[in-house]
Scaffold this motif. Structure first.
Motif, mmCIF file in Angstrom:
data_model
loop_
_atom_site.group_PDB
_atom_site.id
_atom_site.type_symbol
_atom_site.label_atom_id
_atom_site.label_comp_id
_atom_site.label_asym_id
_atom_site.label_seq_id
_atom_site.Cartn_x
_atom_site.Cartn_y
_atom_site.Cartn_z
ATOM 1 N N ASP A 148 41.069 -3.964 46.637
ATOM 2 C CA ASP A 148 41.283 -2.550 46.930
ATOM 3 C C ASP A 148 42.572 -2.100 46.259
ATOM 4 O O ASP A 148 43.567 -2.830 46.252
ATOM 5 N N ALA A 189 36.091 6.263 34.006
ATOM 6 C CA ALA A 189 36.718 5.714 35.217
ATOM 7 C C ALA A 189 35.656 5.639 36.304
ATOM 8 O O ALA A 189 35.035 6.647 36.640
ATOM 9 N N ARG A 190 35.457 4.459 36.825
ATOM 10 C CA ARG A 190 34.416 4.244 37.840
ATOM 11 C C ARG A 190 34.977 3.524 39.046
ATOM 12 O O ARG A 190 35.942 2.787 38.950
ATOM 13 N N SER A 191 34.308 3.709 40.139
ATOM 14 C CA SER A 191 34.580 2.885 41.311
ATOM 15 C C SER A 191 33.236 2.469 41.885
ATOM 16 O O SER A 191 32.244 3.190 41.743
#
Length: 91
Positions: free
Chosen positions: A64, A88-90
């Protein structure tokens, strides 16, 4: 395991967030920073790196994390090379 004394918890990070910059403010700050840092260019860099280099980078965070400054990073790359792509990814 004890956290180091300078460890920034999500709660602490949230409490430190100030007002967000507007798009125009980001554009202005990035332009001024690049003008100061890049200026007419770096002689060493220009002698070692080709005029049209292409590169690819990847940042992987396995725990995290709080990622700050993506809008500024996007603007830096846009001003340096309008064809740059940032994804940008999560999960």
């Amino acid at each position: 395991m004890a956290r180091p004394p300078n460890f920034c918890t999500p709660a602490l990070a949230k409490s430190m967030i100030g007002p967000e910059l507007t798009y125009n403010q980001i554009v202005d700050v990035v332009a001024r920073a690049l003008a100061e840092d890049v200026g007419q260019g770096d002689v060493t860099t220009m002698s070692v790196i080709s005029a049209n280099p292409q590169t690819r980078g990847r940042v992987v965070v396995r725990e995290d994390a709080i990622v700050a400054g993506l809008s500024v990073a996007h603007e830096v790359f846009r001003q340096l090379d309008a064809s740059a792509e940032i994804d940008a990814r999560s999960p």
